[in-house]
Design an enzyme around this catalytic site. Structure first.
Site, PDB file in Angstrom:
ATOM      1  N   LYS A  80       1.106  -1.240  -0.224  1.00 47.48           N
ATOM      2  CA  LYS A  80       0.191  -0.393  -0.140  1.00 47.48           C
ATOM      3  C   LYS A  80       1.070   1.052  -0.120  1.00 47.48           C
ATOM      4  O   LYS A  80       1.719   1.353   0.943  1.00 47.48           O
ATOM      5  CB  LYS A  80      -1.050   0.241   1.296  1.00 47.48           C
ATOM      6  CG  LYS A  80      -1.810   1.015   1.498  1.00 47.48           C
ATOM      7  CD  LYS A  80      -3.127   0.088   2.804  1.00 47.48           C
ATOM      8  CE  LYS A  80      -4.677   1.004   2.291  1.00 47.48           C
ATOM      9  NZ  LYS A  80      -5.317   1.158   4.235  1.00 47.48           N
TER      10      LYS A  80
HETATM   11  C1  E4P Z   1      -8.426   1.789   3.653  1.00 46.96           C
HETATM   12  O1  E4P Z   1      -7.430   1.224   3.573  1.00 46.96           O
HETATM   13  C2  E4P Z   1      -7.982   2.376   4.666  1.00 46.96           C
HETATM   14  O2  E4P Z   1      -6.742   1.169   5.509  1.00 46.96           O
HETATM   15  C3  E4P Z   1      -9.238   3.092   5.513  1.00 46.96           C
HETATM   16  O3  E4P Z   1     -11.092   2.003   4.556  1.00 46.96           O
HETATM   17  C4  E4P Z   1      -9.874   3.994   6.490  1.00 46.96           C
HETATM   18  O4  E4P Z   1     -10.449   4.458   6.628  1.00 46.96           O
HETATM   19  P1  E4P Z   1     -10.653   5.731   8.306  1.00 46.96           P
HETATM   20  O5  E4P Z   1     -11.585   7.090   7.120  1.00 46.96           O
HETATM   21  O6  E4P Z   1     -12.282   5.147   8.987  1.00 46.96           O
HETATM   22  O7  E4P Z   1      -9.893   5.804   8.511  1.00 46.96           O
END
Ligand code: E4P
Length: 211
Positions: A80
């Site tokens: 990522k």
């Molecule tokens: C996705 O890859 C992220 O880790 C996640 O969906 C972020 O979500 P949040 O905005 O609820 O922290």
């Protein structure tokens, strides 16, 4: 289409392993566990599908170094990478090495197009964080899906920052290839009270008729 669990909890991942295609993590989620790297290894053993692990560097060379290290953890690891300019340059490297990637923290159509042009496996637009600012996260998903379709990009749209089952339904209507959800939302996606009430009634009626 794919459903991912947005979690670093081994308990949650084990509980829902039959219902998910993969897992997404981020540094905030992993900061909540004792041994993050051991935890990631265990996640890749429990789940055979894609497991996203995020780099924590910000310079191009450091991100590239992390891409190499992270991609060696397991064969189902997806690296990522934040959607910064350095992240995009590092993405070109990952693509040239055949390493699977998930470009995260995507908040605009143009960021998503750069990720696609540079060969990202997934791009993760954040719905909830845009909604939190009074903007329209679902509209971003519609636009990215339409644009990717116009140019036949292979990059998959992975809807993230999902706050409700309404977000999930809207993202599916928009044509999102994948959606990552926290355990609380996945439970709501699987459960309906009328199913349980209906089943109770069916079984009570059946058992009564046997007496
Ligand atoms: C996705 O890859 C992220 O880790 C996640 O969906 C972020 O979500 P949040 O905005 O609820 O922290």
């Amino acid at each position: 289409m794919e459903f991912f669990l947005d979690s670093s909890s081994l308990e949650e991942i084990s509980e829902f392993s039959e219902f998910i295609d993969g897992v997404t993590t981020n540094p905030t989620l992993l900061s909540k566990v004792d041994k993050p790297y051991k935890t990631i290894e265990k996640i890749t053993e429990i789940i055979s599908g894609p497991v996203s692990l995020e780099v924590i560097s910000t310079t191009k060379d450091e991100i590239i170094n992390e891409i190499d290290n992270i991609s060696r953890i397991a064969k189902n690891i997806v690296v990522k990478i934040p959607l910064t300019t350095n992240g995009l340059i590092a993405l070109k490297y990952a693509t040239s090495k055949g390493i699977k990637t998930n470009l995260t923290l995507c908040f605009s159509e143009t960021q998503a197009v750069f990720a696609a042009k540079f060969g990202a496996t997934y791009v993760s637009p954040f719905i909830g964080r845009l909604d939190d600012l009074g903007l329209d996260g679902i509209n971003l998903i519609y636009n990215i899906c339409e644009i990717f379709n116009n140019y036949n990009f292979n990059t998959k749209v992975l809807s993230a920052s999902v706050r409700s089952t309404a977000h999930v339904v809207a993202a599916m209507k928009a044509g999102s290839d994948a959606i990552t959800v926290p355990a609380k939302i996945l439970k709501q996606m699987l459960y309906h009270p009328l199913t349980n009430i209906g089943l109770d009634t069916f079984l009570k009626d059946w058992n009564k008729s046997k007496k």
